[in-house]
Design a protein around this motif. Structure first.
Motif, PDB file in Angstrom:
ATOM      1  N   HIS A 201     -15.757 -97.168 -48.108  1.00 60.95           N
ATOM      2  CA  HIS A 201     -16.008 -95.790 -47.689  1.00 60.95           C
ATOM      3  C   HIS A 201     -15.594 -94.866 -48.661  1.00 60.95           C
ATOM      4  O   HIS A 201     -14.153 -94.796 -49.262  1.00 60.95           O
ATOM      5  CB  HIS A 201     -15.475 -95.351 -46.690  1.00 60.95           C
ATOM      6  N   LEU A 202     -16.328 -93.629 -48.949  1.00 65.32           N
ATOM      7  CA  LEU A 202     -15.481 -92.460 -49.633  1.00 65.32           C
ATOM      8  C   LEU A 202     -15.260 -91.242 -48.732  1.00 65.32           C
ATOM      9  O   LEU A 202     -14.911 -89.947 -48.903  1.00 65.32           O
ATOM     10  CB  LEU A 202     -16.667 -92.543 -51.102  1.00 65.32           C
ATOM     11  N   ARG A 223      -3.338 -86.260 -51.857  1.00 68.67           N
ATOM     12  CA  ARG A 223      -3.570 -86.996 -53.237  1.00 68.67           C
ATOM     13  C   ARG A 223      -4.341 -88.487 -53.424  1.00 68.67           C
ATOM     14  O   ARG A 223      -5.623 -88.733 -54.587  1.00 68.67           O
ATOM     15  CB  ARG A 223      -2.218 -87.511 -53.385  1.00 68.67           C
ATOM     16  N   ALA A 224      -4.629 -89.077 -52.805  1.00 64.42           N
ATOM     17  CA  ALA A 224      -5.175 -90.580 -52.438  1.00 64.42           C
ATOM     18  C   ALA A 224      -6.646 -89.982 -52.850  1.00 64.42           C
ATOM     19  O   ALA A 224      -7.670 -90.585 -53.941  1.00 64.42           O
ATOM     20  CB  ALA A 224      -5.487 -91.111 -51.181  1.00 64.42           C
ATOM     21  N   MET A 225      -7.062 -88.883 -52.420  1.00 62.73           N
ATOM     22  CA  MET A 225      -8.290 -88.510 -52.439  1.00 62.73           C
ATOM     23  C   MET A 225      -9.132 -87.848 -53.517  1.00 62.73           C
ATOM     24  O   MET A 225      -9.799 -87.888 -53.837  1.00 62.73           O
ATOM     25  CB  MET A 225      -9.084 -87.879 -50.873  1.00 62.73           C
ATOM     26  N   PRO A 230     -14.686 -87.802 -57.661  1.00 62.28           N
ATOM     27  CA  PRO A 230     -15.242 -86.293 -56.867  1.00 62.28           C
ATOM     28  C   PRO A 230     -16.134 -85.625 -57.019  1.00 62.28           C
ATOM     29  O   PRO A 230     -17.022 -85.128 -55.862  1.00 62.28           O
ATOM     30  CB  PRO A 230     -14.595 -85.335 -58.227  1.00 62.28           C
ATOM     31  N   GLY A 231     -17.402 -86.446 -57.368  1.00 56.93           N
ATOM     32  CA  GLY A 231     -18.882 -86.593 -56.816  1.00 56.93           C
ATOM     33  C   GLY A 231     -19.041 -87.269 -56.071  1.00 56.93           C
ATOM     34  O   GLY A 231     -19.901 -86.443 -55.199  1.00 56.93           O
TER      35      GLY A 231
END
Length: 363
Positions: A201-202, A223-225, A230-231
């Motif tokens: 799960h992104l 922070r975790a995300m 990033p893409g």
């Protein structure tokens, strides 16, 4: 963890300490409290321990308690009285109180507890009452951030006895001599995000009602995300309101949250509070989504998360250890010679992730 390994861990804990808290040990072992309770039943049937409220004690400790009772043994007079003020005794804090109570028993101290019901005026009144009654130290959980020049902030900074904040911290300009023991909620959010990412799960949402915990959760979530690809990573953050009792606004808000998640490609959500997480889970299921295959849900608190329609994976703050450590800090301060210099203690305890079926695919 296999049953044999859990049994070995339980017996080692009893050998080292003589007693154990089922909630704390279950979190440490990464199993449900129900699983640990069944282990305790099995080991008690084999005569290897004695179950008590909240955990177990070793047979040696049980025998000593029995002998003391038969001989009419009386506990010595408490060496100190420690006051404790919590926002509520009905959710989250009962286990914190039990941890403090255990530490008080071990240190031969008397614990006196008051509840403020999240009222700023009541927490001040309770603090004044306990100090006036002659407590030797005070543990307190303000209902919100300690405000500059508020009556409570002035009183705590000026009172001539040890004060330990529990599950709260204070900005440096206001900290002064105050000490605290709290949960590292930012770490809890990071652990939850990393776990969800490991499950594929992104796109992850964080939703919470106003609470002192939220600032830490936000920091950890960001922070975790930010550490994910990033893409591919997509973050959604929603604030939920406090509905009136009997109002269905919470369901409406949770439904809108789910709509936004589905529209933005979010496939997992972390919700502060078991009740909101459980209600959100039911909405996910009502939409015909499979949990966790189509959508995963994590609760933050782990009071009753294991009893959800699909048992919820949850971040479990170390509530028992929190109360225990705070009271031990009070005792340590009381043992210091008057006027002796000491380094202020500001302790952050790490929460644990209890993994259940709401995030892990079971064939």
């Amino acid at each position: 963890m296999p049953a044999a390994a859990r049994h070995d861990a339980i017996l080692r804990e009893l050998e080292m300490r003589g007693s154990l808290s089922s909630t704390a040990l279950a979190a440490r072992l990464g199993v449900t409290t129900m699983t640990l309770w069944r282990d305790l039943v099995t080991l008690e049937e084999r005569g290897l321990l004695v179950k008590v409220h909240g955990g177990a004690i070793s047979p040696a400790v049980a025998q000593q308690q029995s002998r003391d009772a038969e001989q009419g043994a009386i506990r010595p007079r408490p060496v100190a009285t420690i006051g404790m003020i919590v926002p509520t005794t009905r959710y989250y804090f009962p286990e914190v109180i039990r941890g403090a109570s255990q530490a008080a028993h071990e240190s031969n101290c008397r614990l006196v507890v008051g509840a403020s019901n999240y009222s700023e005026q009541e927490e001040l009144r309770q603090a004044e009452r306990l100090i006036a009654s002659g407590v030797d130290a005070l543990m307190i959980t303000p209902q919100a951030t300690l405000a500059r020049d508020s009556p409570l902030q002035r009183m705590l900074s000026e009172v001539a006895l040890p004060v330990v904040m529990v599950e709260r911290s204070v900005d440096d300009p206001l900290a002064g001599k105050l000490e605290w023991v709290r949960t590292d909620h930012a770490h809890g959010a990071e652990v939850a995000v990393r776990h969800l990412a490991e499950q594929g799960h992104l796109g992850i949402a964080l939703a919470a009602r106003p609470a002192a915990t939220v600032a830490g959760l936000d920091a950890g979530f960001r922070r975790a995300m930010g550490a994910l690809d990033p893409g591919a990573a997509r973050a959604l953050r929603r604030d939920l309101s406090h509905p009136q009792i009997g109002d269905n606004a919470n369901i409406v808000e949770l439904g809108a949250l789910l709509d936004d998640c589905l529209a933005e490609g979010i496939t997992a959500a972390i919700l502060l509070g078991d009740a909101d997480a459980m209600a959100f889970l039911d909405l996910v299921l009502e939409r015909g989504l499979r949990v966790p295959h189509d959508f995963a849900v994590v609760a933050y608190d782990d009071e009753v998360a294991g009893f959800a329609t699909v048992p919820l994976t949850a971040v479990a703050p170390p509530k028992h250890e929190l109360g225990h450590a705070a009271l031990r800090l009070c005792v340590d301060r009381l043992k210091q010679p008057s006027g002796a210099a000491h380094t202020s203690v500001r302790m952050a305890l790490l929460p644990a992730l209890v993994v259940r079926e709401s995030t892990v695919r079971i064939a």
